[in-house]
Write a protein that holds these residues in place. Structure first.
Motif, PDB file in Angstrom:
ATOM      1  N   ARG A  10       0.843  -1.196   0.000  1.00 39.59           N
ATOM      2  CA  ARG A  10       0.000   0.000   0.000  1.00 39.59           C
ATOM      3  C   ARG A  10       0.882   1.250   0.000  1.00 39.59           C
ATOM      4  NH1 ARG A  10      -3.240  -1.330   3.740  1.00 39.59           N
ATOM      5  NH2 ARG A  10      -5.152  -1.635   2.543  1.00 39.59           N
ATOM      6  N   ARG A  13       1.365   6.981   1.908  1.00 41.98           N
ATOM      7  CA  ARG A  13       0.437   8.026   2.341  1.00 41.98           C
ATOM      8  C   ARG A  13      -0.929   7.465   2.710  1.00 41.98           C
ATOM      9  NH1 ARG A  13       0.621   8.337  -3.161  1.00 41.98           N
ATOM     10  NH2 ARG A  13      -1.369   8.258  -4.278  1.00 41.98           N
ATOM     11  N   MET A  14      -1.221   6.231   2.264  1.00 38.13           N
ATOM     12  CA  MET A  14      -2.517   5.630   2.543  1.00 38.13           C
ATOM     13  C   MET A  14      -2.524   4.794   3.817  1.00 38.13           C
ATOM     14  SD  MET A  14      -4.509   6.733   0.252  1.00 38.13           S
ATOM     15  CE  MET A  14      -5.906   5.677   0.648  1.00 38.13           C
ATOM     16  N   ARG A  15      -1.360   4.434   4.303  1.00 43.07           N
ATOM     17  CA  ARG A  15      -1.294   3.479   5.416  1.00 43.07           C
ATOM     18  C   ARG A  15      -1.965   3.962   6.700  1.00 43.07           C
ATOM     19  NH1 ARG A  15       4.772   0.879   4.294  1.00 43.07           N
ATOM     20  NH2 ARG A  15       4.272   0.256   2.145  1.00 43.07           N
ATOM     21  N   PHE A  17      -4.659   5.354   7.014  1.00 40.76           N
ATOM     22  CA  PHE A  17      -6.117   5.342   6.879  1.00 40.76           C
ATOM     23  C   PHE A  17      -6.659   3.955   6.533  1.00 40.76           C
ATOM     24  CE2 PHE A  17      -4.177   9.228   5.179  1.00 40.76           C
ATOM     25  CZ  PHE A  17      -4.529  10.094   6.191  1.00 40.76           C
ATOM     26  N   ALA A  18      -5.787   2.933   6.645  1.00 42.84           N
ATOM     27  CA  ALA A  18      -6.170   1.602   6.191  1.00 42.84           C
ATOM     28  C   ALA A  18      -7.149   0.897   7.121  1.00 42.84           C
ATOM     29  CB  ALA A  18      -4.919   0.741   6.010  1.00 42.84           C
ATOM     30  N   SER A 115      -9.984  18.817   0.067  1.00 42.30           N
ATOM     31  CA  SER A 115      -8.969  17.978  -0.563  1.00 42.30           C
ATOM     32  C   SER A 115      -8.241  18.733  -1.670  1.00 42.30           C
ATOM     33  CB  SER A 115      -9.629  16.715  -1.129  1.00 42.30           C
ATOM     34  OG  SER A 115      -8.697  15.907  -1.800  1.00 42.30           O
ATOM     35  N   ALA A 140      -6.642  13.869   7.022  1.00 41.34           N
ATOM     36  CA  ALA A 140      -6.454  13.007   5.855  1.00 41.34           C
ATOM     37  C   ALA A 140      -6.024  13.814   4.641  1.00 41.34           C
ATOM     38  CB  ALA A 140      -7.745  12.248   5.563  1.00 41.34           C
ATOM     39  N   GLN A 143      -2.351  14.979   5.040  1.00 38.96           N
ATOM     40  CA  GLN A 143      -1.376  13.897   4.913  1.00 38.96           C
ATOM     41  C   GLN A 143      -1.335  13.330   3.497  1.00 38.96           C
ATOM     42  OE1 GLN A 143      -2.532  11.268   8.179  1.00 38.96           O
ATOM     43  NE2 GLN A 143      -0.882  12.097   9.433  1.00 38.96           N
ATOM     44  N   MET A 144      -2.470  13.228   2.845  1.00 36.71           N
ATOM     45  CA  MET A 144      -2.479  12.711   1.475  1.00 36.71           C
ATOM     46  C   MET A 144      -1.782  13.664   0.511  1.00 36.71           C
ATOM     47  SD  MET A 144      -6.144  10.795   1.044  1.00 36.71           S
ATOM     48  CE  MET A 144      -6.553   9.367   2.051  1.00 36.71           C
TER      49      MET A 144
END
Length: 446
Positions: A10, A13-15, A17-18, A115, A140, A143-144
């Motif tokens: 993954r 940057r997505m980790r 929010f997993a 966003s 989110a 961080q993204m």
């Protein structure tokens, strides 16, 4: 023969929010237990008739069947420019107008506006200051975009009990200490979700002064989607407090929150051309445009909202009165249930503390019913929340009383949960629901 597809790791940057989010736990839990859901913040009734008529009219107009202008349909951005220039421009700039072509971008709801702003204006190495508790989307989005969120807390004005949202403030020393050479954005939310805090003009001027002194290159992303739901005080756009404030601010608004029409997913950002330009550029490569029919309907609804409505001078006055009555009703329900509400000045949420000795705190840990649902594969919960008091209070409220709320620590960075007074034993109720739903919740909470 080549092997089959192997799932790659993954993206970093997505980790964060997993795992299961608070929404992916409590919405299914509410349905599985037939609970009255006062957790989610979506209006529980239909849009007013003039909005529905505008939507039907737009759908029947062939000119709105194709793509809109990427930054916003002319019919909508022109209406926004007319209505928002008197609001967001400071008194020293009243002679100028908002340019609908270069100072507005229409988005897929306010969520995409948040966003988009972070994607367009933040990069790796930047820092964004958030006030906690903070709507979880801010973290989110920051961080993204590759940036780092930095948190400062709300504090009690008198270091005592917090009876109303006006008892909460931002400590200017906290803000000054959070600013570094990496600070690129300050995120403001007024009226505030989840606390219902409405920042006064004086408070906003003080914040603006700190940013002028300490962070001259800092952008302010001001989320003002509850602008028309203010019960005490007045809504003051951050951009309006000074020329410097306007020059650094992206003001975000929502059609869905105001007109009980979240399904249309229409939002907009107003700001100076030098900031809006990058959002307009990014928009082309993200969604290209927002749905054309919805934009046309929103433009007509904004114009009609200024007319008298149901014995009120405008639709905005009417909807504010509707929510004020719901707030007052639910505040008394919460008090009668032995909880301690923070009476909100605006928005449509009430945060309440569960005091020591309350039956909801007699037991600890995840309730057995919730554990059973997890074992049966019907529910997912975040393992990091199994020992959080507010999460288990909310879980217990669902299974024991049949009322769904949201734990406030969901709006606090996990590492700071133990340090934030407002994350301990506080839960959030949403009162954006029909009266019969609120009355049923009242019956169950007795």
């Amino acid at each position: 023969m080549a092997g089959g597809f192997r799932q790659p790791p993954r993206a970093l940057r997505m980790r964060p929010f997993a795992g299961p989010s608070v929404w992916l736990e409590f919405t299914p839990l509410s349905k599985l237990t037939s609970s009255v859901n006062l957790g989610q913040g979506a209006p529980g009734w239909a849009s007013p008739p003039f909005v529905k008529k505008a939507l039907v009219k737009a759908c029947q107009d062939d000119s709105y069947c194709q793509y809109a202008r990427s930054a916003g349909a002319p019919v909508l951005v022109e209406q926004i420019a007319r209505q928002y220039a008197p609001k967001v421009l400071p008194s020293t700039m009243k002679s100028r107008k908002i340019d609908p072509a270069t100072e507005i971008v229409v988005t897929v709801g306010a969520s995409q506006a948040i966003s988009l702003a972070c994607t367009a204006l933040l990069q790796e190495g930047d820092e964004a200051i958030l006030i906690e508790p903070a709507f979880d989307m801010y973290t989110a989005a920051v961080q993204m975009a590759g940036a780092t969120p930095v948190y400062i807390p709300f504090r009690s004005r008198s270091n005592g009990a917090i009876a109303t949202a006006n008892d909460l403030c931002v400590d200017l020393e906290d803000l000054e200490n959070a600013v570094t050479e990496k600070t690129r954005m300050f995120v403001l939310n007024t009226p505030h979700n989840p606390l219902g805090k409405v920042f006064s003009r004086d408070e906003l001027i003080e914040i603006a002064d700190v940013l002028d002194r300490k962070a001259p290159s800092c952008i302010v992303m001001s989320d003002e989607v509850y602008e028309h739901l203010v019960f005490e005080g007045e809504h003051v756009p951050f951009a309006s407090v000074s020329e410097n404030a306007f020059d650094r601010t992206l003001s975000i608004y929502s059609f869905g929150k105001t007109f009980s029409s979240t399904g249309t997913k229409i939002g907009w950002v107003v700001g100076p051309h030098n900031l809006i330009r990058d959002l307009q550029i990014a928009q082309q490569f993200v969604v290209f445009c927002t749905n054309h029919m919805g934009q046309a309907a929103a433009a007509e609804a904004l114009e009609l909202s200024q007319a008298p409505y149901d014995n009120f001078s405008t639709y905005f006055d009417w909807i504010c009165d509707v929510y004020r009555k719901k707030r007052d009703f639910l505040v008394e329900v919460i008090r009668a249930a032995g909880l301690e509400p923070i009476v909100p000045q605006g928005a449509f949420y009430i945060c309440a503390r569960v005091p020591d000795g309350h039956p909801l705190k007699e037991k600890t840990g995840v309730p057995e019913k919730v554990q059973e649902l997890v074992k049966e594969g019907k529910l997912q919960i975040d393992p990091g929340t199994v020992d959080r008091s507010d999460y288990n209070i909310s879980r217990r409220l669902v299974v024991q009383k049949g009322v769904t709320t949201i734990p406030i620590s969901a709006f606090v960075k996990p590492e700071l949960v133990g340090e934030s007074a407002l994350s301990k034993d506080f839960i959030r109720f949403a009162f954006c629901h029909p009266d019969h739903v609120l009355k049923e919740a009242s019956r169950r909470l007795r």
